[in-house]
Enzyme design. Structure first.
Site, PDB file in Angstrom:
ATOM      1  N   GLU A 104     -10.293  -1.819  25.130  1.00 52.98           N
ATOM      2  CA  GLU A 104      -9.149  -1.265  24.326  1.00 52.98           C
ATOM      3  C   GLU A 104      -8.715   0.078  24.875  1.00 52.98           C
ATOM      4  O   GLU A 104      -9.697   0.892  25.011  1.00 52.98           O
ATOM      5  CB  GLU A 104      -9.381  -1.427  23.045  1.00 52.98           C
ATOM      6  N   ASP A 155     -16.737   2.492  19.689  1.00 50.01           N
ATOM      7  CA  ASP A 155     -15.342   3.126  19.320  1.00 50.01           C
ATOM      8  C   ASP A 155     -15.043   4.392  19.962  1.00 50.01           C
ATOM      9  O   ASP A 155     -15.836   5.299  19.886  1.00 50.01           O
ATOM     10  CB  ASP A 155     -15.200   2.992  17.941  1.00 50.01           C
TER      11      ASP A 155
END
Ligand code: ZN
Length: 489
Positions: free
Chosen positions: A269, A162
């Site tokens: 992402e 992340d």
């Protein structure tokens, strides 16, 4: 207690976690609880692949026992593929369940078994979280693998590296087996140009040698209609967009083509959420259009939405305005073929129904801090003296923690814990300011040390959490369950 059946207290000899037994060819594997902690129990040819530390007699058979190490987790992922992460972002509803402590997986999975319409990212950690908790990508992934095995969770799950900011960290996460990469583009967005007028933007772009010529054939004089929303760009607006997002587009394109696409095993992402200015629909459309034009294929994009998505508390802002903007962002995502990703999704109860409605149930929502806060609430409930010490320490070190997180916490609104009784301590977790104090100080609290180098709180905390595993699972069941229900999962 409903979820207590996923655990049991340690008795004499190993006890099998009831949902864990699995076949791998001619071998049988299960997770068992022994007096010295959990072990992978195996019978059959596969046993020789694990590094074992003992055997036990179970049902008249000799069973190999192997500790929960990184090496053994890797074997488990190979022989039982459901214990390895996969690319789940192609599914409609996905939720990131960041588990900073490595303890939430069992509770999350028990809950997920009751909510069929959602796929989880069970391992999700940023470099910031890894360093603040002194954990590693390996450890975060292994905790998820062991929970999946222990609870026999076969639906599929993902692992998200992340908010990664450079190729080296991304390669590292991919090599370890992460199946989603969230690229944090924040450092490549030049927000200082965001408020320039058209004229000033054109002038500034010319001065920097940034030409809009290559964009003209795509955008000049065109009105884009996105499900009834009209989007168009003036020449000055294009110059401004290149000033603000030009570097970011180049950075994301380079990372995608050199690291992500060749690897083939990860959802990508693009995150632009950690900047001060909300991403307007026109900006979002431009970014999406330019990424696609450059061959980038994101699975998800995380814009910065209007209002405030602060850590561990509900949405701050006008939910109706949020829904109007989400409608356009979701339409743009549909047009370009990816999902909207909502970061800092912990506790955003007032906007979850709008997220579900406007994305038509196709979204990714990330949570993390709230899972940790539920663990801390258990400490406040079960070990008030320890909680009081943590709370005081967090107050003393609050300013250090604000270096990493943007919050508007007002410490003066937190009741003086010397004036409240033990039974009132868990109630602090219903107050935004107290929640944020404990939330953003997670790194400070978990890594505080005594003069001799040993941990001030960490070991005691993990002892409490181990004792109250069933209570933690029940707390997650209720709290994350509320997230899932409002999101339509
Ligand atoms: Zn984010």
């Amino acid at each position: 207690m409903k979820t207590a059946s996923i655990f049991f207290s340690a008795g004499q000899g190993p006890a099998v976690y009831p949902d864990s037994p699995s076949f791998a060819g001619d071998s049988v594997l299960a997770m068992v609880r022994t007096e010295t902690g959990d072990r992978i129990a195996s019978v059959g040819p596969v046993s020789s692949e694990f590094v074992s530390d003992g055997t036990a007699m179970m049902d008249g058979e000799t069973v190999t026992l192997s500790p929960l190490t990184h090496g053994n987790a890797a074997v488990l992922r190979r022989v039982l593929p459901f214990t390895a992460p996969s690319q789940v972002l192609t599914r409609a509803r996905t939720i990131g369940l960041g588990d900073r402590l490595g303890l939430a997986g069992d509770g999350h999975i028990a809950l997920l078994k009751k909510h069929a319409d959602v796929f989880p990212i069970l391992a999700q950690q940023s470099m910031r979280e890894l360093s603040l908790t002194e954990r590693t990508f390996e450890d975060v992934l292994d905790s998820a693998t062991f929970a999946v095995f222990r609870q026999g969770f076969r639906r599929g799950w993902g692992a998200d590296g992340d908010h990664l900011k450079n190729a080296a960290d991304i390669r590292n996460a991919l090599d370890i087996g992460y199946t989603m990469i969230t690229l944090d583009c924040g450092e490549h967005i030049r927000t200082q140009y965001a408020d320039l007028s058209d004229e000033d933007a054109a002038e500034q772009a010319a001065r920097l040698g940034i030409g809009t010529d290559s964009l003209r054939p795509f955008y000049a004089g065109t009105v884009f209609s996105v499900e009834g929303n009209e989007i168009s760009y003036t020449e000055g607006a294009l110059a401004r967009l290149l000033l603000v997002y030009g570097d970011m587009l180049e950075f994301a394109t380079e990372i995608y083509h050199t690291v992500i696409a060749p690897h083939r095993g990860a959802d990508f992402e693009i995150s632009i959420d950690e900047v001060m200015n909300p991403t307007s629909p026109a900006e979002h459309f431009f970014i999406a259009s330019e990424l696609i034009r450059r061959g980038v294929r994101p699975a998800t994009v995380a814009p910065r939405f209007c209002g405030e998505f602060q850590k561990g508390i509900d949405y701050i802002g006008d939910p109706a305005e949020f829904e109007r903007e989400m409608a356009v962002h979701a339409a743009i995502a549909r047009r370009f073929g990816y999902k909207i990703s909502v970061h800092s999704g912990s506790d955003k109860f007032s906007v979850f129904p709008a997220v579900n409605r406007q994305t038509r149930g196709v979204f990714h929502v990330k949570t993390a801090g709230t899972n940790y806060l539920e663990a801390m609430r258990i400490v406040a409930e079960k070990e008030p003296a320890l909680y009081r010490a943590l709370h005081s320490y967090a107050l003393e070190h609050f300013n250090e923690a604000t270096r990493y997180y943007h919050v508007t916490t007002d410490l003066s609104k937190i009741p003086d814990i010397r004036s409240i009784c033990d039974a009132e301590l868990p109630g602090l977790f219903g107050l935004n300011d107290a929640r944020q104090l404990i939330h953003i100080c997670y790194g400070v609290l978990l890594t505080a040390r005594k003069p001799d180098g040993s941990f001030l709180f960490r070991d005691d905390l993990y002892t409490v959490w181990d004792e109250y595993r069933a209570e933690y699972a029940a707390a997650l069941d209720a709290h994350i369950g509320r997230h899932l229900e409002l999101l339509g999962c």
